[in-house]
Design a protein around this motif. Structure first.
Motif, PDB file in Angstrom:
ATOM      1  N   ASP B   8       0.809  -1.082   0.208  1.00 37.38           N
ATOM      2  CA  ASP B   8      -0.023  -0.017   0.032  1.00 37.38           C
ATOM      3  C   ASP B   8       0.891   1.062   0.055  1.00 37.38           C
ATOM      4  N   ASP B   9       0.624   2.402   0.155  1.00 40.75           N
ATOM      5  CA  ASP B   9       1.042   3.438  -0.192  1.00 40.75           C
ATOM      6  C   ASP B   9       1.562   4.033   1.313  1.00 40.75           C
ATOM      7  N   SER B  12       4.980   6.131   0.763  1.00 39.83           N
ATOM      8  CA  SER B  12       4.858   7.518   0.141  1.00 39.83           C
ATOM      9  C   SER B  12       4.500   8.315   1.103  1.00 39.83           C
ATOM     10  N   PRO B 104      -2.955   9.840  -9.735  1.00 41.67           N
ATOM     11  CA  PRO B 104      -2.177   8.693  -9.487  1.00 41.67           C
ATOM     12  C   PRO B 104      -0.712   8.365 -10.036  1.00 41.67           C
ATOM     13  N   CYS B 107       2.007   9.771  -7.898  1.00 44.49           N
ATOM     14  CA  CYS B 107       2.488   8.936  -6.517  1.00 44.49           C
ATOM     15  C   CYS B 107       1.434   7.959  -6.326  1.00 44.49           C
ATOM     16  N   MET B 108       1.715   7.037  -5.549  1.00 43.74           N
ATOM     17  CA  MET B 108       1.018   5.895  -5.647  1.00 43.74           C
ATOM     18  C   MET B 108      -0.429   6.233  -4.758  1.00 43.74           C
ATOM     19  N   GLY B 109      -0.159   6.966  -3.878  1.00 41.26           N
ATOM     20  CA  GLY B 109      -0.994   7.016  -2.996  1.00 41.26           C
ATOM     21  C   GLY B 109      -2.249   8.168  -3.149  1.00 41.26           C
ATOM     22  N   TYR B 110      -1.976   8.922  -4.465  1.00 42.63           N
ATOM     23  CA  TYR B 110      -2.795   9.786  -4.861  1.00 42.63           C
ATOM     24  C   TYR B 110      -3.824   9.315  -5.762  1.00 42.63           C
ATOM     25  N   GLU B 111      -5.006   9.958  -5.685  1.00 40.62           N
ATOM     26  CA  GLU B 111      -6.333   9.381  -6.533  1.00 40.62           C
ATOM     27  C   GLU B 111      -6.572  10.411  -7.563  1.00 40.62           C
ATOM     28  N   VAL B 138      -5.747   9.896   3.157  1.00 39.46           N
ATOM     29  CA  VAL B 138      -4.656  10.263   1.915  1.00 39.46           C
ATOM     30  C   VAL B 138      -5.407  11.266   1.021  1.00 39.46           C
TER      31      VAL B 138
END
Lengths: 326, 581
Positions: B8-9, B12, B104, B107-111, B138
């Motif tokens: 998971d993020d 980050s 996304p 960065c991985m966590g962004y939506e 997040v």
């Protein structure tokens, strides 16, 4: 010599390709693909945990595709205004309609990729298309309960956007090291009806004979630009082929016979023939002759593009070898 | 079945405690003996990463991609459309709409969420279209970041008065321009604010507003009728037909961001400010302070959302630093824009020429058509190669990474096809290497090459293991490659027989960069070959030539598309090696 295509190429010539692997560093894998003036950036995050727990599947992974929103509104102008490149005089009337319409609905009801206004595909449909194309070639059973997230950014759009997006996503998957069982390569073809064949060289495709069986002859142009896509009566099809299965002997026509009224077509399913994963049509309606000749052209285009992909990945591996082991 | 632990993020968006403590101590100068501030990437506290700008422009659109160092990348695009004046009170004012997307990809966590703007006039924000909803903090943090960028852009450009809204008017009360500026964060390696703002401003500067023709300006009766009926034929003229105009920007504000590290214990009020933080520093810092200046040193905006306490003197000190930095970036932007402009003009000329040529050839005689192709393909190809070479060598500002150049792929002939691809890239590199290798001092490299022999011996044992494992896989995949023999042309370097074409290709590429070195290397490595395996030889040569490469800055161009960044700043030549990937 001056070809009849607006972009002055032979019907079976692709645009100059250029690729860069791993341009982004926060993503697990990324690829930037330039096909002529069409520039697509794809980023892969995966395998990662899904955000919504009920979306995960216990036995296999999920591919989730998102077209980057920032460029959605940009594409509207390109689609409505005709071509972005190519110096031919614009059809100015398009611009008026576009601007008047867009004042009323400023939300994103328009097309996510610059398809001609008759295309009518929504953002979701294209994302699903990409997801299906990629899901069939990734070994998802190796990644249970995980999500492989694909983000596509259209940096510049000049025709063949969907096909280039598929190819770019596949290269990014290779860069990320996701296990794949095949190599999905897309080719975009536009079938142009022409009443007479101008030059014999234009009909490079084997199925030229087949076209002559019917009265309407079809020329298939590979890798159209936006200008070629928006022409009158042009039907586009994006064919995604599993390039790892293409046999080396090309020019073997897979269509053995077609009955007189075209309602029965026998296909010679050779064991090592190219496998078509999925396809997507847009634009004007496509005739069956156009579709079949597009398939033939796509096979060759995909084989050539797969060779280009190999070159790009080799370069990246060498680059890594130099930097990591020096 | 193998069990995969889904990532998971968390990595980050949070740091481990030891890493955080280490970063903070280094940043506050506590841990070093001299009390100086240290940064993990080796920069000075007021030193920023090199910036690379790349532009592109076509009719009614301009794009700019900004890359800060190796980590942060952002792209902005500008386009305009004609609309009736959106604000009834101000019929002469145009509109500028900003859109910032931190998705996304960054960065991985962004939506996939959209930031909220205060100035979204008449637009319904589709917040519900988030790709994968999800809770937690997040999306909140991410929305904070994108909101911050959006509001910074609006404050500096809209409210700050750098874009003259009245100049965007086409016809008073009837048509005005609405500019759409869309910024996307492609890669978040820290300091996304600076990257996004720079990209947006650069794209605005590079953009050219197309001309508008108002129909019916011949007959007065008709126009007045048309106006009164509410419709007048208005066309946007294509940029190739009529030269477009730049946007009415009064000044160009740019930003400089600092990461602040305060003393947690509160014993001192000393605050360290690190310019251009990267992602780890951003995560460990107490607060971010953003200054916005233009090239005249006028302050356009201050953005300090808090996080630590600052004394007034510290604030003014950092503002001076920020001012200096902004002026630097402004100059950099100017040079980049000038070059991008000339390139865009060149492209436009080429396009017009091509259109004319096509028109001539299509409408001309048969003879003219046959004579044209004889000229065009040859010169185009040479010119293309020349352009490629020049671009690969030109590492001044606005440098575009030299792509894997491909010739047009012809269907059907695969063997020939591959040869065309590789030889063009190959020849281009060869030509550029030959032109630069003349400048390189010969003597400097030879002792260096010999000197590193010892080091490579030690390395050999460790590296050899890897090379062995790589090799069998490589042979399996590459055995059937029909085109590799073609690459043997320039230099048969290896004395022993090479069966692995992959490694041979590696050696070949190296030989282009270091044309004179290979001979002395040959003799020295021959006794080192313990086994008949060729991999040690190959691998050794790489570190050697790498070392020599680092001494000569001129060779950086070939490396450029490898991993190093071209120096975008002409004035500031970096003294130490840029960060390799």
């Amino acid at each position: 010599m001056a070809y009849s295509r607006p972009s002055n190429r032979k019907p079976s010539t692709l645009r100059p390709l250029s690729a860069e692997l791993s341009p982004l560093h926060r993503s697990d894998g990324s690829a930037s693909l330039k096909c002529g003036n069409t520039h697509i950036l794809a980023a892969i995050q995966g395998p990662i945990a899904p955000r919504i727990p009920n979306r995960e599947r216990y036995d296999r992974g999920i591919v989730s595709v998102a077209f980057s929103k920032g460029l959605v509104m940009m594409s509207n102008a390109v689609a409505g205004g005709g071509n972005s490149f190519g110096g031919v005089v614009q059809d100015d009337d398009n611009n008026i309609d576009n601007t008047i319409n867009s004042t009323n609905n400023s939300t994103m009801t328009s097309l996510p990729v610059p398809l001609p206004s008759g295309g009518g595909a929504t953002e979701r449909e294209l994302e699903y298309f990409l997801r299906d194309a990629l899901s069939s070639c990734i070994m998802l059973e190796r990644y249970p309960r995980c999500v492989i997230q694909v983000v596509i950014q259209i940096v510049q759009a000049d025709g063949s956007v969907l096909g280039t997006a598929v190819n770019c996503a596949v290269m990014a998957l290779m860069d990320a090291g996701i296990a794949m069982r095949g190599l999905a390569v897309a080719a975009t073809c536009v079938a142009v009806k022409n009443s007479s064949v101008e030059r014999a060289e234009d009909m490079d495709v084997d199925t030229g004979e087949m076209g002559q069986n019917k009265n309407d002859k079809v020329t298939v142009w590979l890798d159209p630009t936006a200008e070629e896509e928006s022409g009158e009566g042009h039907g586009m099809v994006v064919i995604v082929i599993d390039a790892s299965k293409i046999s080396k002997q090309s020019n073997s026509c897979s269509i053995t016979s077609i009955s007189k009224d075209m309602d029965q077509v026998e296909l010679n399913a050779e064991k090592d023939d190219a496998k078509i994963i999925t396809s997507f049509t847009y634009g004007s309606p496509l005739s069956l002759a156009g579709l079949l000749s597009s398939i033939e052209s796509s096979k060759q285009s995909c084989a050539a593009f797969a060779a280009f992909m190999r070159l790009a990945v080799e370069q990246k591996v060498q680059k890594e070898e130099q930097t990591l082991w020096s | 079945m193998q069990y995969i632990i889904p990532r998971d993020d968390t990595s980050s968006r949070s740091l481990s405690l030891p890493e955080r403590a280490f970063l903070r101590n280094a940043a506050r100068g506590v841990s070093s003996s001299t009390g100086s501030i240290l940064r993990l990437d080796g920069r000075a506290p007021s030193e920023a990463r090199p910036i690379r700008l790349s532009f592109s422009r076509c009719h009614n659109r301009a794009e700019c991609t900004v890359q800060l160092g190796n980590g942060t990348r952002s792209a902005a695009s500008v386009r305009a459309e004609l609309v009736p004046p959106p604000n009834a009170d101000r019929p002469n004012d145009g509109q500028v709409k900003f859109g910032v997307e931190v998705g996304p990809m960054g960065c991985m966590g962004y939506e996939n969420t959209v930031p909220v703007s205060n100035y979204a006039v008449g637009e319904s924000v589709d917040g519900g279209q988030a790709g994968s909803g999800g809770g937690g903090d997040v999306p909140y943090i991410q929305r904070l970041a994108s909101n911050r960028i959006l509001r910074l852009l609006e404050r500096t450009l809209l409210i700050g008065g750098s874009i003259d809204a009245e100049a965007l008017c086409v016809q008073a009360g009837v048509w005005v321009w609405r500019l759409h500026v869309d910024v996307s964060l492609l890669d978040d390696g820290g300091n996304a604010i600076d990257a996004c703002v720079l990209a947006a401003v650069a794209a605005l500067r590079h953009y050219r507003l197309p001309e508008v023709s108002m129909g019916g300006d011949g007959d007065d009766v008709e126009t007045s009728e048309a106006v009164s009926s509410g419709y007048q034929e208005t066309n946007i003229i294509h940029s190739d037909d009529r030269e477009p105009t730049p946007l009415p920007l009064h000044h160009t504000p740019l930003t400089a961001t600092f990461a602040l590290f305060a003393d947690e214990t509160g014993t001192t009020t000393a605050v360290s400010a690190l310019l251009d933080p990267y992602d780890r520093e951003e995560l460990a810092c107490d607060g971010l302070l953003t200054w916005s200046f233009n090239k005249y040193g006028e302050m356009c905006c201050v953005d300090f959302p808090g996080g630590c306490e600052l004394r007034p003197r510290q604030l003014t000190a950092s503002s001076n630093l920020g001012k200096r930095r902004c002026i630097e970036i402004c100059e950099l932007l100017e040079t980049a824009l000038v070059e991008a402009e000339s390139k865009a003009q060149q492209d436009r000329m080429d396009r017009l020429k091509q259109v004319n040529a096509m028109r001539q050839s299509l409408g001309g005689d048969e003879e003219s058509t046959t004579t044209m192709p004889a000229n065009i393909p040859v010169t185009d190809e040479d010119e293309e190669d020349e352009q490629y070479r020049l671009r690969a060598l030109d590492y001044s500002s606005g440098h575009i990474p030299a792509p894997v150049k491909e010739d047009k792929v012809k269907k059907g002939s695969h063997g020939k096809n591959m040869k065309g691809e590789t030889s063009s890239l190959f020849h281009a590199i060869l030509r550029s290497a030959q032109s630069t290798s003349l400048e390189k001092p010969m003597d400097e490299d030879k002792p260096l090459a010999v000197g590193t022999n010892d080091m490579s011996v030690e390395k050999k044992s460790t590296v050899e293991l890897v090379a062995h494992t790589v090799k069998p896989e490589a042979t399996n995949t590459k055995k059937t490659e029909p085109t590799k023999p073609k690459l043997q042309k320039p230099k048969p370097i290896q004395s022993a027989s090479l069966d692995d074409s992959d490694e041979e290709e590696v050696v070949q590429l190296q030989s282009e960069f270091t044309t004179t070195e290979q001979e002395p290397d040959q003799e020295s490595t021959a006794p080192m070959e313990i086994d008949s395996n060729d991999s040690p030889t190959v691998v050794e040569q790489i570190p050697r030539s790498k070392k020599s490469k680092s001494t000569t800055r001129t060779e950086e161009a070939e490396e450029d598309d490898v991993d190093d960044l071209a120096m975008a700043v002409k004035k500031k030549k970096k003294s130490k090696k840029p960060k390799k990937k």
